[in-house]
Design an enzyme around this catalytic site. Structure first.
Site, PDB file in Angstrom:
ATOM      1  N   LYS A   1       0.825  -1.209   0.000  1.00 38.42           N
ATOM      2  CA  LYS A   1       0.000   0.000   0.000  1.00 38.42           C
ATOM      3  C   LYS A   1       0.856   1.254   0.000  1.00 38.42           C
ATOM      4  CE  LYS A   1      -4.364  -1.666   1.792  1.00 38.42           C
ATOM      5  NZ  LYS A   1      -5.345  -1.661   2.870  1.00 38.42           N
TER       6      LYS A   1
ATOM      7  N   LYS B   1      -6.712 -10.604  -7.446  1.00 43.47           N
ATOM      8  CA  LYS B   1      -7.712 -10.918  -6.442  1.00 43.47           C
ATOM      9  C   LYS B   1      -8.936 -10.028  -6.642  1.00 43.47           C
ATOM     10  CE  LYS B   1      -8.480 -10.476  -1.497  1.00 43.47           C
ATOM     11  NZ  LYS B   1      -7.961 -10.272  -0.154  1.00 43.47           N
TER      12      LYS B   1
ATOM     13  N   LYS C   1     -12.853  -4.534  -4.796  1.00 42.78           N
ATOM     14  CA  LYS C   1     -13.651  -3.400  -5.249  1.00 42.78           C
ATOM     15  C   LYS C   1     -12.783  -2.330  -5.915  1.00 42.78           C
ATOM     16  CE  LYS C   1     -17.387  -0.486  -4.078  1.00 42.78           C
ATOM     17  NZ  LYS C   1     -18.603  -0.298  -3.365  1.00 42.78           N
TER      18      LYS C   1
END
Ligand code: TRP
Length: 331
Positions: free
Chosen positions: A111, A190, A193
């Site tokens: 991230k 994966k 959203k």
């Protein structure tokens, strides 16, 4: 009964990746464990979030969990931010968490590599997760594979705390779901959203089809006459979750023998998938028509969670030698 804890981010709609990888399991587990389930809005603050829709997304996630079968008579369902002890215990745990451990977390590295400015929340995200679980002395934690490292850290934090301040916390075990990693409709990453490769569990059958029709299949199948290899095809993997076993075998040999095209194969999947979610879709619509009910469930959940949380934090404060305050924390 053994206590189980798990959490999910308030990403709004549940998609089939969440459902197969986690929630389906949560529904089963509430029959054999004392289950506590949490919508983790505090965790969401460490990422990109929109204040205009955070509360709506939190409520939607709770409604979808109830529609899937999380039963307030069997388990506690609540919103993390309604129980301030999560943040308090996180801060306390920061004092026993080596910063190097946080910096080497895979999720943090991924991230932070994608962001120019990295907030502290992203770094201490796993400490908050440890606080979530240990506040309730959770022993079993159903999670996806990507959270196993955070659970290892949770056990380390429990160990470090226990060693320094006396036996207090269990060392919780992760419990992986059998559906390990659901790949998105792009057939690459994966299902998530943020990647836009999902199908929502309460989407209409039409909208499910709009997403399935162009979904990635075995690249060897350019034409219907090209034989395929089902084990290379994400659509076939999804059949594994929605299509009865005997039909799966038929589909696999028809794909290898090029007697079925990807379009028809997807049609079968679409039928089975939308049938499976039909009752959930109906329950969700019912819950939408009585929003007060969902709020009441979450209020009752927060109250049950808070009474456990207060006890744990009281014990922790005492073990750490903090000066008690008679007037704090009373109702
Ligand atoms: N980090 C988890 C995820 O992204 C969500 C989560 C927060 C969680 N707190 C938790 C999961 C506690 C299990 C237990 O999936």
């Amino acid at each position: 009964m053994t206590r189980l804890f798990s959490g999910i981010q308030p990403s709004g709609e549940l998609h089939i990746g969440n459902f197969l990888g986690a929630i389906h399991n949560w529904v089963e587990l509430q029959n054999t464990y004392e289950a506590i389930y949490c919508v983790v809005d505090l965790h969401a603050l460490s990422g990109d979030f929109d204040p205009a829709i955070l509360s709506e997304r939190t409520l939607t996630m709770a409604r979808h969990l109830l529609a899937c079968g999380i039963d307030p008579d069997k388990s506690v369902l609540f919103v993390q931010g309604h129980v301030p002890e999560h943040a308090e215990l996180m801060w306390i745990f920061c004092s026993v968490t080596p910063i190097g451990e946080l910096e080497r977390m895979t999720q943090f590295k991924d991230k932070s590599a994608r962001q120019l400015s990295i907030n502290t929340g992203l770094l201490i995200y796993p400490v908050l997760q440890a606080a979530d679980i240990l506040l309730y002395k959770g022993e079993v934690v159903p999670v996806g594979e990507d959270q196993v490292q955070h659970l290892e850290l949770t056990r380390e934090i429990a160990r470090k705390f226990n060693t320094r301040f006396g036996p207090t916390f269990p060392e919780p075990a992760s419990r992986l779901s059998t559906a390990k990693r659901i790949v998105g409709l792009d057939g690459q990453a994966k299902m998530s959203k943020s990647l836009g490769n999902t199908i929502g569990i309460i989407e209409s059958p039409e909208s499910m089809w709009d997403k399935l029709r162009p979904a990635f299949t075995d690249p060897a199948r350019q034409r219907k006459s090209d034989p395929g290899e089902p084990t290379r095809c994400n659509i076939f993997t999804l059949h594994g979750y929605f299509t009865p076993a005997e039909n799966q075998n038929e589909i696999a040999s028809a794909c290898r023998g090029a007697t079925i095209g990807c379009f028809d194969c997807k049609k079968i999947l679409h039928k089975n998938m939308s049938d499976r979610f039909e009752p959930i879709r109906q329950r969700e619509a019912e819950l939408q028509s009585k929003p007060g009910y969902v709020v009441d469930v979450l209020e009752a959940g927060a109250s049950a969670a808070r009474s456990i949380a207060r006890q744990t934090v009281g014990e922790v404060r005492e073990k750490m030698g903090m000066l008690p305050c008679q007037t704090a924390g009373g109702d």
